[in-house]
Design a protein around this motif. Structure first.
Motif, PDB file in Angstrom:
ATOM      1  N   TRP A  17       0.833  -1.203   0.000  1.00 13.90           N
ATOM      2  CA  TRP A  17       0.000   0.000   0.000  1.00 13.90           C
ATOM      3  C   TRP A  17       0.870   1.256   0.000  1.00 13.90           C
ATOM      4  O   TRP A  17       0.660   2.177  -0.796  1.00 13.90           O
ATOM      5  N   MET A  18       1.883   1.294   0.877  1.00 14.33           N
ATOM      6  CA  MET A  18       2.765   2.453   0.968  1.00 14.33           C
ATOM      7  C   MET A  18       3.540   2.662  -0.344  1.00 14.33           C
ATOM      8  O   MET A  18       3.675   3.781  -0.840  1.00 14.33           O
ATOM      9  N   ALA A  21       1.159   3.887  -3.138  1.00 13.95           N
ATOM     10  CA  ALA A  21       0.761   5.269  -2.868  1.00 13.95           C
ATOM     11  C   ALA A  21       1.905   6.225  -3.182  1.00 13.95           C
ATOM     12  O   ALA A  21       1.693   7.298  -3.770  1.00 13.95           O
ATOM     13  N   THR A  25       1.948   9.187  -6.015  1.00 13.59           N
ATOM     14  CA  THR A  25       2.289  10.543  -5.591  1.00 13.59           C
ATOM     15  C   THR A  25       3.386  11.113  -6.486  1.00 13.59           C
ATOM     16  O   THR A  25       3.320  12.273  -6.917  1.00 13.59           O
ATOM     17  N   LEU A  54      -2.875   7.622  -0.583  1.00 13.58           N
ATOM     18  CA  LEU A  54      -3.068   6.637   0.483  1.00 13.58           C
ATOM     19  C   LEU A  54      -4.530   6.217   0.574  1.00 13.58           C
ATOM     20  O   LEU A  54      -4.841   5.028   0.716  1.00 13.58           O
ATOM     21  N   GLY A  58      -5.238   2.934  -1.266  1.00 14.86           N
ATOM     22  CA  GLY A  58      -5.450   2.012  -0.152  1.00 14.86           C
ATOM     23  C   GLY A  58      -6.765   1.266  -0.270  1.00 14.86           C
ATOM     24  O   GLY A  58      -6.815   0.035  -0.177  1.00 14.86           O
TER      25      GLY A  58
END
Length: 216
Positions: A17-18, A21, A25, A54, A58
């Motif tokens: 997920w991180m 994201a 970005t 996120l 997410g």
């Protein structure tokens, strides 16, 4: 149902997920990557983009994988998401270099408790579940976008409108990419199961993705 998500799976989902994201970005801040022209980056805008990524990535990514998992469990199998560190690194590096996200963060691995294999129908339904969830999320984010004021609100910098549009685009991207009928992607298994359903899903995914860019 949540108790069926293991600690290791939670950790893998969090890392993936991180990474995804961060990748989305980066392409918002530097659309052409570091190989193209780079405008000055406002730290506040970077944080806003990361927060939006996120939220939208997410929801889209995790629910996509959980759809595979719980449909497989419904058929009597065990399923667990396993991250792919190499592909996560590739996603971030490609976003930074060329402004393109190749999001293949891992896969939901299905295990048979009694040694029986998946039927073509079961495999197709399990595979279709992820993109279907993303398409449903596109509808929900579209509702948020238009409730927030649509294109006019977007021009004034409305955060809910930005979240709505990002949610449409990211979920459409996830669905469209996974529906490509190649390699181990969902599309190949859906196509092998039901041609009509495959066509409906892939047209809906790519159609939504293309249409979302006309909202800019």
């Amino acid at each position: 149902m949540l108790e069926r998500i293991t600690r290791r799976e939670e950790a893998d989902l969090f890392v993936a997920w991180m990474a995804i994201a961060l990748s989305f970005t980066i392409i918002n801040l530097t659309p052409y990557g570091i190989l193209g022209p780079i405008a000055s980056i406002d730290p506040l805008n970077a944080l806003i983009y990361f927060g939006i990524a996120l939220l939208t990535v997410g929801i889209g990514f995790i629910l996509h994988e959980m759809a595979h998992k719980f449909v497989a469990i419904r058929f009597g199998y065990w399923a667990e998401f396993v991250k792919d560190n190499t592909m996560l690194l590739v996603a971030v590096v490609m976003a930074a270099l060329v402004g393109f996200v190749f999001a293949a963060p891992g896969a939901t691995v299905i295990y048979s408790p009694d040694g029986r294999g998946l039927s073509r129908e079961q495999n197709g339904i399990i595979s279709a579940a992820g993109p279907v969830i993303n398409l449903v999320l596109c509808i929900l984010f579209a509702a948020l976008f238009f409730i927030a004021g649509g294109v006019m609100a977007l021009k004034t910098g409305s955060l809910p409108a930005k979240i709505g549009l990002a949610g449409i685009q990211i979920n459409a991207m996830i669905a469209a990419f996974n529906l490509l009928p190649v390699s181990i992607l969902d599309g190949r298994k859906v196509l092998a199961w039901n041609f009509v359903i495959f066509i409906v899903l892939i047209v809906a995914a790519f159609g939504t993705l293309v249409a979302s860019f006309y909202l800019l």
